[in-house]
Design a protein around this motif. Structure first.
Motif, PDB file in Angstrom:
ATOM      1  N   ILE A  48       0.826  -1.198   0.000  1.00 49.03           N
ATOM      2  CA  ILE A  48       0.000   0.000   0.000  1.00 49.03           C
ATOM      3  C   ILE A  48       0.865   1.254   0.000  1.00 49.03           C
ATOM      4  CG2 ILE A  48      -1.448   1.300   1.607  1.00 49.03           C
ATOM      5  CD1 ILE A  48      -2.989  -0.570  -0.174  1.00 49.03           C
ATOM      6  N   VAL A  96       5.099   2.998   0.861  1.00 50.81           N
ATOM      7  CA  VAL A  96       6.429   3.018   1.464  1.00 50.81           C
ATOM      8  C   VAL A  96       6.698   4.467   1.841  1.00 50.81           C
ATOM      9  CG1 VAL A  96       8.871   2.565   1.121  1.00 50.81           C
ATOM     10  CG2 VAL A  96       7.204   1.158  -0.048  1.00 50.81           C
ATOM     11  N   SER A  97       7.110   4.689   3.071  1.00 52.72           N
ATOM     12  CA  SER A  97       7.462   6.058   3.442  1.00 52.72           C
ATOM     13  C   SER A  97       8.618   5.991   4.417  1.00 52.72           C
ATOM     14  CB  SER A  97       6.273   6.799   4.039  1.00 52.72           C
ATOM     15  OG  SER A  97       5.952   6.264   5.294  1.00 52.72           O
ATOM     16  N   GLY A  98       9.061   7.126   4.862  1.00 57.24           N
ATOM     17  CA  GLY A  98      10.189   7.157   5.777  1.00 57.24           C
ATOM     18  C   GLY A  98       9.893   8.039   6.967  1.00 57.24           C
ATOM     19  N   VAL A  99      10.682   7.859   8.014  1.00 58.18           N
ATOM     20  CA  VAL A  99      10.629   8.752   9.166  1.00 58.18           C
ATOM     21  C   VAL A  99      12.057   9.036   9.572  1.00 58.18           C
ATOM     22  CG1 VAL A  99       9.728   9.125  11.481  1.00 58.18           C
ATOM     23  CG2 VAL A  99       8.505   7.606   9.959  1.00 58.18           C
ATOM     24  N   GLU A 122      13.926   5.395   9.477  1.00 57.79           N
ATOM     25  CA  GLU A 122      13.107   4.197   9.364  1.00 57.79           C
ATOM     26  C   GLU A 122      12.405   4.238   8.019  1.00 57.79           C
ATOM     27  OE1 GLU A 122      10.172   3.491  12.353  1.00 57.79           O
ATOM     28  OE2 GLU A 122      11.690   3.121  13.877  1.00 57.79           O
ATOM     29  N   VAL A 163       9.127   2.776   6.433  1.00 58.21           N
ATOM     30  CA  VAL A 163       7.876   2.193   6.919  1.00 58.21           C
ATOM     31  C   VAL A 163       7.083   1.692   5.716  1.00 58.21           C
ATOM     32  CG1 VAL A 163       5.815   2.592   8.275  1.00 58.21           C
ATOM     33  CG2 VAL A 163       7.882   3.838   8.806  1.00 58.21           C
ATOM     34  N   GLU A 184       3.641  -0.305   4.433  1.00 60.96           N
ATOM     35  CA  GLU A 184       2.306  -0.792   4.783  1.00 60.96           C
ATOM     36  C   GLU A 184       1.934  -1.882   3.800  1.00 60.96           C
ATOM     37  OE1 GLU A 184       0.328   0.140   7.259  1.00 60.96           O
ATOM     38  OE2 GLU A 184       1.483   1.861   7.990  1.00 60.96           O
ATOM     39  N   ARG A 237       8.650  -1.899   9.840  1.00 61.72           N
ATOM     40  CA  ARG A 237       9.512  -0.747  10.105  1.00 61.72           C
ATOM     41  C   ARG A 237      10.957  -1.214  10.037  1.00 61.72           C
ATOM     42  NH1 ARG A 237       7.004   1.973  15.452  1.00 61.72           N
ATOM     43  NH2 ARG A 237       8.998   3.050  15.456  1.00 61.72           N
ATOM     44  N   SER A 262       5.565  -0.366  -5.588  1.00 61.33           N
ATOM     45  CA  SER A 262       6.356   0.379  -4.615  1.00 61.33           C
ATOM     46  C   SER A 262       7.253   1.404  -5.292  1.00 61.33           C
ATOM     47  CB  SER A 262       7.203  -0.588  -3.791  1.00 61.33           C
ATOM     48  OG  SER A 262       8.154  -1.204  -4.625  1.00 61.33           O
ATOM     49  N   HIS A 277       6.477   5.166  -4.578  1.00 62.84           N
ATOM     50  CA  HIS A 277       6.624   5.440  -3.150  1.00 62.84           C
ATOM     51  C   HIS A 277       8.094   5.485  -2.758  1.00 62.84           C
ATOM     52  CE1 HIS A 277       2.331   4.924  -2.503  1.00 62.84           C
ATOM     53  NE2 HIS A 277       2.383   3.840  -3.213  1.00 62.84           N
ATOM     54  N   ARG A 309      10.576   6.194  -4.754  1.00 67.18           N
ATOM     55  CA  ARG A 309      11.148   7.433  -5.305  1.00 67.18           C
ATOM     56  C   ARG A 309      10.853   8.605  -4.396  1.00 67.18           C
ATOM     57  NH1 ARG A 309       9.432   8.576 -11.322  1.00 67.18           N
ATOM     58  NH2 ARG A 309      10.642  10.486 -11.084  1.00 67.18           N
ATOM     59  N   GLU A 310       9.631   8.643  -3.864  1.00 68.33           N
ATOM     60  CA  GLU A 310       9.261   9.744  -2.981  1.00 68.33           C
ATOM     61  C   GLU A 310      10.108   9.700  -1.710  1.00 68.33           C
ATOM     62  OE1 GLU A 310       5.288   9.670  -1.487  1.00 68.33           O
ATOM     63  OE2 GLU A 310       5.559  11.575  -0.477  1.00 68.33           O
ATOM     64  N   MET A 349      12.549  12.660  -0.432  1.00 71.15           N
ATOM     65  CA  MET A 349      12.291  13.387   0.807  1.00 71.15           C
ATOM     66  C   MET A 349      13.324  13.104   1.893  1.00 71.15           C
ATOM     67  SD  MET A 349       9.757  15.263   0.413  1.00 71.15           S
ATOM     68  CE  MET A 349       9.132  15.582  -1.196  1.00 71.15           C
ATOM     69  N   PHE A 350      13.926  11.908   1.884  1.00 72.63           N
ATOM     70  CA  PHE A 350      14.826  11.534   2.975  1.00 72.63           C
ATOM     71  C   PHE A 350      16.239  11.203   2.515  1.00 72.63           C
ATOM     72  CE2 PHE A 350      10.629  10.692   4.628  1.00 72.63           C
ATOM     73  CZ  PHE A 350      10.712  11.230   5.882  1.00 72.63           C
ATOM     74  N   GLY A 404      -0.408  -1.831  -6.553  1.00 75.48           N
ATOM     75  CA  GLY A 404      -0.893  -1.196  -5.335  1.00 75.48           C
ATOM     76  C   GLY A 404      -2.054  -0.262  -5.589  1.00 75.48           C
ATOM     77  N   GLU A 450      -7.810   3.995  -1.431  1.00 72.87           N
ATOM     78  CA  GLU A 450      -7.460   3.997  -0.015  1.00 72.87           C
ATOM     79  C   GLU A 450      -6.626   5.221   0.318  1.00 72.87           C
ATOM     80  OE1 GLU A 450      -5.945   0.464   1.805  1.00 72.87           O
ATOM     81  OE2 GLU A 450      -4.598   1.604   3.080  1.00 72.87           O
ATOM     82  N   TYR A 504      -0.494   8.279   8.106  1.00 70.83           N
ATOM     83  CA  TYR A 504       0.439   7.695   9.055  1.00 70.83           C
ATOM     84  C   TYR A 504       0.997   8.822   9.914  1.00 70.83           C
ATOM     85  CZ  TYR A 504       4.502   5.127  10.824  1.00 70.83           C
ATOM     86  OH  TYR A 504       5.428   4.535  11.637  1.00 70.83           O
ATOM     87  N   ARG A 521       5.641  13.276  12.579  1.00 72.17           N
ATOM     88  CA  ARG A 521       5.653  13.015  11.150  1.00 72.17           C
ATOM     89  C   ARG A 521       4.218  12.771  10.705  1.00 72.17           C
ATOM     90  NH1 ARG A 521       6.276  12.409   6.138  1.00 72.17           N
ATOM     91  NH2 ARG A 521       7.031  10.540   5.093  1.00 72.17           N
ATOM     92  N   HIS A 564       2.399  11.438   7.321  1.00 73.77           N
ATOM     93  CA  HIS A 564       2.513  10.969   5.943  1.00 73.77           C
ATOM     94  C   HIS A 564       1.120  10.623   5.457  1.00 73.77           C
ATOM     95  CE1 HIS A 564       3.849   8.966   2.340  1.00 73.77           C
ATOM     96  NE2 HIS A 564       3.188   7.884   2.683  1.00 73.77           N
ATOM     97  N   ARG A 602      -0.894   8.732   2.645  1.00 75.43           N
ATOM     98  CA  ARG A 602      -0.831   7.778   1.550  1.00 75.43           C
ATOM     99  C   ARG A 602      -1.918   8.193   0.563  1.00 75.43           C
ATOM    100  NH1 ARG A 602      -3.462   4.210  -1.985  1.00 75.43           N
ATOM    101  NH2 ARG A 602      -2.006   2.588  -2.516  1.00 75.43           N
ATOM    102  N   PHE A 612      -1.678   9.296  -6.072  1.00 73.67           N
ATOM    103  CA  PHE A 612      -0.243   9.120  -6.282  1.00 73.67           C
ATOM    104  C   PHE A 612       0.059   7.692  -6.699  1.00 73.67           C
ATOM    105  CE2 PHE A 612       4.025   8.293  -4.398  1.00 73.67           C
ATOM    106  CZ  PHE A 612       4.748   9.208  -5.124  1.00 73.67           C
ATOM    107  N   GLN A 640       0.475   5.316 -11.232  1.00 71.47           N
ATOM    108  CA  GLN A 640       1.414   4.339 -11.781  1.00 71.47           C
ATOM    109  C   GLN A 640       0.755   3.428 -12.800  1.00 71.47           C
ATOM    110  OE1 GLN A 640       4.490   2.860  -8.808  1.00 71.47           O
ATOM    111  NE2 GLN A 640       2.690   3.097  -7.560  1.00 71.47           N
TER     112      GLN A 640
END
Lengths: 176, 446
Positions: A61, A63-66, A86, A88, A90, A103, A123, A126, A128-129, A133-134, B270, B389, B393, B404, B406, B408, B412, B416
């Motif tokens: 669903i 992929v992101s980061g913290v 991290e 993260v 989903e 995580r 993925s 996500h 790439r984002e 960003m990080f 996804g 969806e 987060y 933070r 985020h 989803r 976006f 794809q």
């Protein structure tokens, strides 16, 4: 998970252990606020994701980061060392109607993580984002370029040490 | 020294470098496969046949064409680069980021109760869903639950919002495909819903109505009549649009069989929402992971079979009727009670209490200067937005500002799907496919 069940190694969707946090494919599981989370470090990340893919998590669903630069003392179960970043992920299983959060700890001096592109092509954007960003790099990603920021942008905006900056407000009566 | 030509200057000023669709010889094999859609999930044990993809297409036969970023059919500032041979589309790559305003970074600077003002601006066609996902995440972290009336009000506003969003989609989809009369009708009907929003929240868009702990204000008197009137009008108009659009062979031929996706591809990418459901996967967050009181209302999850633009059209049109069905149940079931949690540390006191109660004044002051603190932790709560969806987060470090945020964004992820959808089709099909993905660029770029 039953406590009296004997621990089983993978492949089982969940292998309970008698002491310490429960494990999923060898990685500790926590359940904060009722949301199941698997914690891992980079070395076990790809193997864990492959195992989860085989377990029936068909959809990635997000992929992101913290960036935990200013909040290092968060709750991480035993067996995983906290790092600054991290990733993260989903995951979602339609067949089992189940969600799972992964995580993955990523150190700042070498922020490189394997890409999930071969397992879940979705993925791609996500990751790439997250890179944009990080500054976390994903190996074997087909096209790891910035996606939201301009190509020549310096820095990675969602890092905590990235200065937000501001445009000074011009007041008419302000002393020069 | 020769002065650079105007074309070169323009190129240098607008270049997105490697984010753009590059010539084939400068593109890696894996990226090439991704852009032609060859990476999609193949059956177990089958590897991709490299001969399927013509890597060697000579450049003098192909041409890279820019669609957007300010083309009207891109619904905002989406730039799609397509490689074409004649009229046939070979590769496609969306270039995004033109509307990126760093809202996730802004979210870290705002207090929890200010955050809803921020996220509501992301998906500007369905702002209630952004607010809802954010507030549900914050409430989960804070351990506060909104009272039943607040939750039913949230359902009411969200389903109305789904109707307005899908009506606008019908309008723009019609305009993209040449049914220009639908453009006017769709905007007209959406205005019915927006007028009700204005009555309830004070604003037509960007409401900041759903807040942590409940909603900003109770429904105005006579809301039930308004909602039922909207329901009746929308159903009547949908019958008219069935005559106008659904039964019209010209429009059907533009969409039937165009941009077909199979379910494996859709799941692998996804995708969620109408895009995923058009391929036959019956996934709807409202049903599979119920939030609010969706368990107590009766509705159908609309599923397609062919996964083409026509299916997606039918799904959205039918979902409007399903939302009407939910709205009628909500209007009947709406309980009396509080519209926000009576937690003095969490929701502000009513304005008139501040004049007479010292405590109310203190609570008000503390809430608006310091905010409320939330225990450390992280939470992800998904909701079913009109586009799929939408999840938020939120990570908390124990202060009154999120560590933070985020979001989803469904648009976006769904974007794809464009490359595999349009491969092998013609340029007009690209327009039909972009339209049927229904991207909102505020949601894509955030």
């Amino acid at each position: 998970m039953n406590e009296d069940q004997t621990p089983q190694p993978a492949p089982g969707p969940s292998a309970p252990s008698h002491d310490g946090p429960s494990l999923l494919h060898g990685c500790p599981v926590s359940e904060p606020l009722g949301q199941r989370t698997v914690h891992t470090d980079r070395s076990r990340y790809l193997a864990l994701m492959e195992a989860l893919y085989r377990d029936g998590f068909e959809s990635c669903i997000g992929v992101s980061g913290v960036d935990y630069l200013t909040h290092p003392g968060r709750d991480i179960p035993e067996g995983v060392t906290a790092e600054r970043f991290e990733v993260v992920v989903e995951l979602l299983s339609f067949s089992r109607r189940e969600r799972l959060r992964v995580r993955c700890q990523v150190p700042v001096d070498d922020p490189v993580v394997p890409s999930l592109f071969d397992l879940w092509p979705g993925s791609e954007a996500h990751e790439r984002e997250t890179f944009d960003m990080f500054g976390i790099r994903f190996t074997d990603h087909p096209d790891l370029t910035r996606i939201l920021m301009p190509e020549d942008w310096e820095g990675h905006p969602l890092r905590k040490d990235y200065a937000t900056g501001h445009v000074p407000v011009q007041f008419k009566e302000a002393p020069k | 020294m020769t002065t650079p030509s105007l074309v070169d200057l323009l190129k240098a000023k607008t270049s997105e470098g490697a984010q753009e669709l590059l010539a084939r010889e400068r593109t890696g094999v894996k990226e090439l496969r991704a852009e032609v859609g060859g990476v999609l999930r193949l059956p177990e044990g089958v590897t991709l046949d490299r001969d399927d993809i013509n890597y060697e297409a000579p450049d003098d036969e192909t041409m890279i064409l820019n669609l957007g970023p300010s083309h009207p059919s891109t619904h905002g500032v989406l730039r799609v680069m397509v490689e074409i041979r004649g009229e046939q589309v070979l590769r496609t790559k969306p270039v995004i980021g033109y509307l990126h305003t760093g809202m996730e970074k802004t979210g870290e600077e705002l207090m929890y109760q200010q955050g809803a003002t921020n996220v509501t601006r992301m998906d500007y066609l369905s702002p209630f869903f952004n607010e809802l996902a954010y507030c549900l995440s914050v409430e989960k972290l804070a351990g506060v639950e909104a009272p039943p009336r607040a939750q039913w009000i949230r359902m009411l506003m969200c389903e109305l919002n789904r109707i307005s969003s899908h009506l606008l989609w019908l309008a723009t989809n019609g305009a993209d495909l040449g049914a220009l009369n639908m453009l006017v009708y769709g905007w007209r009907d959406r205005e019915l819903v927006l007028a009700f929003f204005e009555k309830v929240t004070g604003l037509r868009m960007n409401h900041n109505y759903i807040r942590p702990g409940g909603v900003a204000a109770d429904l105005p008197d006579g809301w039930r009549d308004d909602v039922l009137a909207i329901c009746d009008t929308v159903v009547k108009r949908m019958d008219e649009y069935d005559n106008l659009l659904t039964g019209q062979p010209l429009l059907q031929n533009r969409m039937d069989g165009v941009g077909a996706l199979d379910s494996d591809t859709a799941v692998g990418l996804g995708l969620t929402g109408p895009l995923l459901r058009s391929t036959g996967v019956a996934y709807d967050v409202r049903r599979d992971f119920p939030y609010l009181f969706y368990e107590q209302v009766d509705f159908d999850v609309i599923v397609g079979t062919a996964g083409d633009c026509w299916d997606r059209f039918a799904i959205r049109a039918t979902e409007i009727r399903e939302s009407v069905r939910i709205l009628r149940q909500v209007a009947k079931a709406m309980p009396a009670g509080d519209y926000r949690a009576q937690d003095k540390k969490f929701t502000p006191p009513p304005r008139n209490r501040i004049d007479e109660s010292m405590e109310a004044l203190i609570h008000h002051f503390k809430l608006f200067t310091e905010g409320f603190r939330v225990a450390p932790g992280d939470a992800y709560v998904p909701v079913e937005s009109p586009r799929g969806e939408l999840g938020c987060y939120v990570v908390s470090d124990g202060t009154s500002r999120p560590y933070r945020v985020h979001v989803r964004a469904p648009s976006f992820a769904n974007l794809q799907a464009l490359a595999p959808m349009v491969r092998g089709g013609f340029i007009p099909d690209v327009i039909a496919c972009i339209s049927s993905i229904d991207p909102v660029l505020g949601d894509v770029d955030r």
